[in-house]
Design an enzyme around this catalytic site. Sequence first.
Site, PDB file in Angstrom:
ATOM      1  N   ASN A   9      -4.630   5.989 -10.649  1.00  0.00           N
ATOM      2  CA  ASN A   9      -4.697   5.290  -9.722  1.00  0.00           C
ATOM      3  C   ASN A   9      -5.316   3.811  -9.352  1.00  0.00           C
ATOM      4  O   ASN A   9      -6.480   3.823  -9.259  1.00  0.00           O
ATOM      5  CB  ASN A   9      -5.002   6.049  -8.217  1.00  0.00           C
ATOM      6  CG  ASN A   9      -5.150   5.411  -7.007  1.00  0.00           C
ATOM      7  OD1 ASN A   9      -4.643   4.442  -6.751  1.00  0.00           O
ATOM      8  ND2 ASN A   9      -5.913   6.091  -5.894  1.00  0.00           N
ATOM      9  N   TRP A  10      -4.353   2.807  -9.626  1.00  0.00           N
ATOM     10  CA  TRP A  10      -5.208   1.550  -9.691  1.00  0.00           C
ATOM     11  C   TRP A  10      -5.656   0.750  -8.486  1.00  0.00           C
ATOM     12  O   TRP A  10      -6.620  -0.054  -8.331  1.00  0.00           O
ATOM     13  CB  TRP A  10      -4.035   0.630 -10.097  1.00  0.00           C
ATOM     14  CG  TRP A  10      -3.571   0.568 -11.629  1.00  0.00           C
ATOM     15  CD1 TRP A  10      -3.880   1.583 -12.446  1.00  0.00           C
ATOM     16  CD2 TRP A  10      -2.552  -0.101 -12.210  1.00  0.00           C
ATOM     17  NE1 TRP A  10      -3.144   1.719 -13.434  1.00  0.00           N
ATOM     18  CE2 TRP A  10      -2.323   0.379 -13.554  1.00  0.00           C
ATOM     19  CE3 TRP A  10      -1.909  -1.336 -11.827  1.00  0.00           C
ATOM     20  CZ2 TRP A  10      -1.754  -0.136 -14.544  1.00  0.00           C
ATOM     21  CZ3 TRP A  10      -1.150  -2.158 -12.790  1.00  0.00           C
ATOM     22  CH2 TRP A  10      -0.963  -1.413 -14.047  1.00  0.00           C
ATOM     23  N   LYS A  11      -5.294   1.741  -7.110  1.00  0.00           N
ATOM     24  CA  LYS A  11      -5.872   1.336  -6.060  1.00  0.00           C
ATOM     25  C   LYS A  11      -5.416  -0.282  -5.756  1.00  0.00           C
ATOM     26  O   LYS A  11      -4.399  -0.882  -6.205  1.00  0.00           O
ATOM     27  CB  LYS A  11      -7.428   1.590  -5.674  1.00  0.00           C
ATOM     28  CG  LYS A  11      -7.784   2.809  -6.203  1.00  0.00           C
ATOM     29  CD  LYS A  11      -9.066   3.595  -5.735  1.00  0.00           C
ATOM     30  CE  LYS A  11      -9.221   4.821  -6.182  1.00  0.00           C
ATOM     31  NZ  LYS A  11     -10.578   5.466  -5.580  1.00  0.00           N
ATOM     32  N   HIS A  97      -3.772   9.927   0.287  1.00  0.00           N
ATOM     33  CA  HIS A  97      -5.432   9.658  -0.549  1.00  0.00           C
ATOM     34  C   HIS A  97      -6.478   9.568   0.498  1.00  0.00           C
ATOM     35  O   HIS A  97      -6.321   9.258   1.581  1.00  0.00           O
ATOM     36  CB  HIS A  97      -5.321   8.520  -1.358  1.00  0.00           C
ATOM     37  CG  HIS A  97      -6.392   8.117  -2.244  1.00  0.00           C
ATOM     38  ND1 HIS A  97      -7.598   7.770  -1.980  1.00  0.00           N
ATOM     39  CD2 HIS A  97      -6.684   8.448  -3.472  1.00  0.00           C
ATOM     40  CE1 HIS A  97      -8.587   7.712  -2.763  1.00  0.00           C
ATOM     41  NE2 HIS A  97      -8.012   8.050  -4.149  1.00  0.00           N
ATOM     42  N   GLU A  99      -8.784   7.754   0.969  1.00  0.00           N
ATOM     43  CA  GLU A  99      -9.097   6.060   1.346  1.00  0.00           C
ATOM     44  C   GLU A  99      -8.101   5.927   2.589  1.00  0.00           C
ATOM     45  O   GLU A  99      -8.318   5.068   3.562  1.00  0.00           O
ATOM     46  CB  GLU A  99      -8.952   5.146   0.144  1.00  0.00           C
ATOM     47  CG  GLU A  99     -10.129   5.392  -0.569  1.00  0.00           C
ATOM     48  CD  GLU A  99      -9.918   5.093  -2.251  1.00  0.00           C
ATOM     49  OE1 GLU A  99      -8.931   4.656  -2.396  1.00  0.00           O
ATOM     50  OE2 GLU A  99     -10.975   5.286  -2.912  1.00  0.00           O
ATOM     51  N   GLU A 169      -9.455  15.847  -4.678  1.00  0.00           N
ATOM     52  CA  GLU A 169     -10.467  14.831  -4.936  1.00  0.00           C
ATOM     53  C   GLU A 169     -11.647  14.905  -3.935  1.00  0.00           C
ATOM     54  O   GLU A 169     -11.356  14.360  -2.563  1.00  0.00           O
ATOM     55  CB  GLU A 169      -9.795  13.483  -4.843  1.00  0.00           C
ATOM     56  CG  GLU A 169      -8.700  13.142  -5.512  1.00  0.00           C
ATOM     57  CD  GLU A 169      -8.074  11.700  -5.824  1.00  0.00           C
ATOM     58  OE1 GLU A 169      -8.376  11.248  -7.039  1.00  0.00           O
ATOM     59  OE2 GLU A 169      -8.011  10.942  -4.852  1.00  0.00           O
ATOM     60  N   GLY A 175     -15.573   7.164  -6.859  1.00  0.00           N
ATOM     61  CA  GLY A 175     -16.266   5.915  -7.103  1.00  0.00           C
ATOM     62  C   GLY A 175     -17.858   5.927  -7.059  1.00  0.00           C
ATOM     63  O   GLY A 175     -18.401   4.930  -6.913  1.00  0.00           O
ATOM     64  N   SER A 215     -14.540  10.209 -10.172  1.00  0.00           N
ATOM     65  CA  SER A 215     -15.607   9.692 -11.378  1.00  0.00           C
ATOM     66  C   SER A 215     -15.210  10.497 -12.541  1.00  0.00           C
ATOM     67  O   SER A 215     -16.053  11.033 -13.260  1.00  0.00           O
ATOM     68  CB  SER A 215     -16.822  10.272 -11.061  1.00  0.00           C
ATOM     69  OG  SER A 215     -17.338   9.486  -9.841  1.00  0.00           O
TER      70      SER A 215
END
Length: 255
Positions: A9-11, A97, A99, A169, A175, A215
């Site tokens: 996932n490059w975000k 996700h 986020e 997740e 992160g 992570s």
Amino acid sequence: MRKKIVAGNWKMNLNLKEGKDLIERILTELPNLNEHNQVVLATPYLHLSQAIAQTQHTAFVSVAAQNCHHETSGAYTGEIAAPMLQNAGVQYVLIGHSERRAYNHEDNALLAAKTNAALANGLQVIFCCGEALEIRDAGTQNDFVGNQLKESLFHLDAAAMSNIEIAYEPIWAIGTGRTATAEQAQDMHQHIRQVINAQFGAAVAQNISILYGGSCKASNAVELFAGADVDGGLIGGAALIADDFLGIIKAMLSA
Ligand code: 13P
């Protein structure tokens, strides 16, 4: 036999040249994969066409969007619809996700609608779930994650579930450098499989791939992926560095 999957996932990272170079490196050094493995690259929308062109002749490497809208077209400035993704050659989409749940206020009901839109347009859904630290500290993570699945996926039938992957997740591990232990990951993945088994039956539960995210790095992937119910990973930061991502792919193959 369910697939093992490593998804990056490059975000909101990398410009077009950086993305192109990264995919080139990954493809050049990709170990031999087979039909039981899948590598997925979830790039920003802007990169999708380029990523699809680069990977179109490489079996077992697919491209994902990081989101889609729940409507199929209309006056939604700045949004992208599932039929557009399908038409562009995108195969997977991340839904839910943490986020997007946090910053875009996406709740379980909206995520059910997004899942419907994605499935109706032939996309494979990587459905993300996971608890915040205070829920983990209170010990209620199993109920919390079970409820996320129930409210967003339980309206589906067993056939639709064959187009779903789950990514667990834990928010406190994303992160932060604070990975879930292999035991915490396995315990939750086993719970998720039990929840799916109870709703959809053993065939669906045994076939669904459940990925761990948070992570995950080349250095801890072998241990994390050793869990019987851990079928690979959804990778953030380490997916932006070719050597790290390739190391995680190799860990998937050795698990
Ligand atoms: P990190 O691997 O950077 O913790 O991110 C995980 C993630 O959110 C992948 O979707």
